[in-house]
Design a protein around this motif. Structure first.
Motif, PDB file in Angstrom:
ATOM      1  N   TYR A 120      16.980   4.661   3.517  1.00  0.00           N
ATOM      2  CA  TYR A 120      16.711   4.774   2.085  1.00  0.00           C
ATOM      3  C   TYR A 120      17.906   4.272   1.279  1.00  0.00           C
ATOM      4  N   SER A 125      11.930   0.616   1.423  1.00  0.00           N
ATOM      5  CA  SER A 125      10.905   1.372   0.708  1.00  0.00           C
ATOM      6  C   SER A 125      10.499   2.602   1.510  1.00  0.00           C
ATOM      7  N   MET A 126       9.986   3.604   0.807  1.00  0.00           N
ATOM      8  CA  MET A 126       9.579   4.840   1.486  1.00  0.00           C
ATOM      9  C   MET A 126       8.399   4.594   2.411  1.00  0.00           C
ATOM     10  N   ARG A 127       7.499   3.722   1.996  1.00  0.00           N
ATOM     11  CA  ARG A 127       6.364   3.385   2.870  1.00  0.00           C
ATOM     12  C   ARG A 127       6.847   2.696   4.142  1.00  0.00           C
ATOM     13  N   GLY A 128       7.834   1.821   3.990  1.00  0.00           N
ATOM     14  CA  GLY A 128       8.407   1.142   5.151  1.00  0.00           C
ATOM     15  C   GLY A 128       9.097   2.120   6.087  1.00  0.00           C
ATOM     16  N   ALA A 130       8.411   5.320   6.390  1.00  0.00           N
ATOM     17  CA  ALA A 130       7.374   6.138   7.028  1.00  0.00           C
ATOM     18  C   ALA A 130       6.720   5.382   8.175  1.00  0.00           C
ATOM     19  N   LYS A 131       6.496   4.098   7.983  1.00  0.00           N
ATOM     20  CA  LYS A 131       5.852   3.298   9.025  1.00  0.00           C
ATOM     21  C   LYS A 131       6.777   3.098  10.217  1.00  0.00           C
ATOM     22  N   PRO A 136       4.516  10.858   8.289  1.00  0.00           N
ATOM     23  CA  PRO A 136       3.750  10.700   7.054  1.00  0.00           C
ATOM     24  C   PRO A 136       4.653  10.409   5.857  1.00  0.00           C
ATOM     25  N   LEU A 137       4.093   9.704   4.886  1.00  0.00           N
ATOM     26  CA  LEU A 137       4.840   9.340   3.687  1.00  0.00           C
ATOM     27  C   LEU A 137       5.306  10.580   2.935  1.00  0.00           C
ATOM     28  N   THR A 138       4.465  11.613   2.899  1.00  0.00           N
ATOM     29  CA  THR A 138       4.830  12.838   2.176  1.00  0.00           C
ATOM     30  C   THR A 138       6.022  13.537   2.813  1.00  0.00           C
ATOM     31  N   TYR A 141       9.064  11.484   1.798  1.00  0.00           N
ATOM     32  CA  TYR A 141       9.314  11.696   0.370  1.00  0.00           C
ATOM     33  C   TYR A 141       9.954  13.053   0.115  1.00  0.00           C
TER      34      TYR A 141
END
Length: 159
Positions: A120, A125-128, A130-131, A136-138, A141
């Motif tokens: 980070y 990115s947060m989606r990146g 998480a993947k 999970p994205l949550t 986050y």
């Protein structure tokens, strides 16, 4: 182990033990037994379950059972499946009668938390994140938000 390799191995064992089924082909029985042992449902072969049970018992092989989750309130393993809702499997404890969802564990280890924060800080990115981390994205986050609040509080204390 894949289905075909297991079927070939079982066929070899059946031939070695001189099994001669009266009604079905030995190859079909070996294929059905391997599917049964792996938990794959095959109905097109037309072999009745009693025949499968008979041959698996003769071979001395037991079917692999699913691991049941433990009850979150009483830690009992006497849990049964109790339907599903919104794509999640519901479970019911036979001991304390509690109903709960069978969800995967999304807890993060210390090294994974550090890796997420470094990614980070490197403007990923947060989606990146998480993947890449498989979480999970949550979860990602909430970790970043929690660490940001902690850093802000520490900054206020220092000032």
């Amino acid at each position: 182990m894949d289905l075909v390799a297991l079927a070939q191995l079982i066929l070899l064992i059946l031939k070695n033990l001189n099994f001669k089924p009266r009604k079905h082909n030995l190859e079909d029985i070996a294929y059905a037994i391997s599917a049964y042992l792996l938990g794959v449902q095959i109905t097109k072969l037309g072999i009745p379950p009693s025949t499968l049970y008979y041959y698996t018992k003769k071979l001395g092989v037991k079917r692999r059972k699913e691991e049941r989750p433990t009850c979150p309130s009483c830690n009992s393993n006497k849990v049964i499946k109790n339907g599903s809702s919104r794509g999640k499997t519901k479970c019911k404890c036979k001991t304390c009668k509690r109903t709960f969802y069978q969800t995967p564990n999304h807890k993060l280890g210390r090294d994974q938390k550090e890796r997420i924060l470094k990614e980070y800080l490197n403007r990923m990115s947060m989606r990146g994140i998480a993947k890449v981390e498989g979480k999970p994205l949550t979860t990602v986050y909430s970790l970043i938000k929690r660490k940001g609040v902690e850093a802000y509080v520490n900054l206020l204390v220092l000032q």
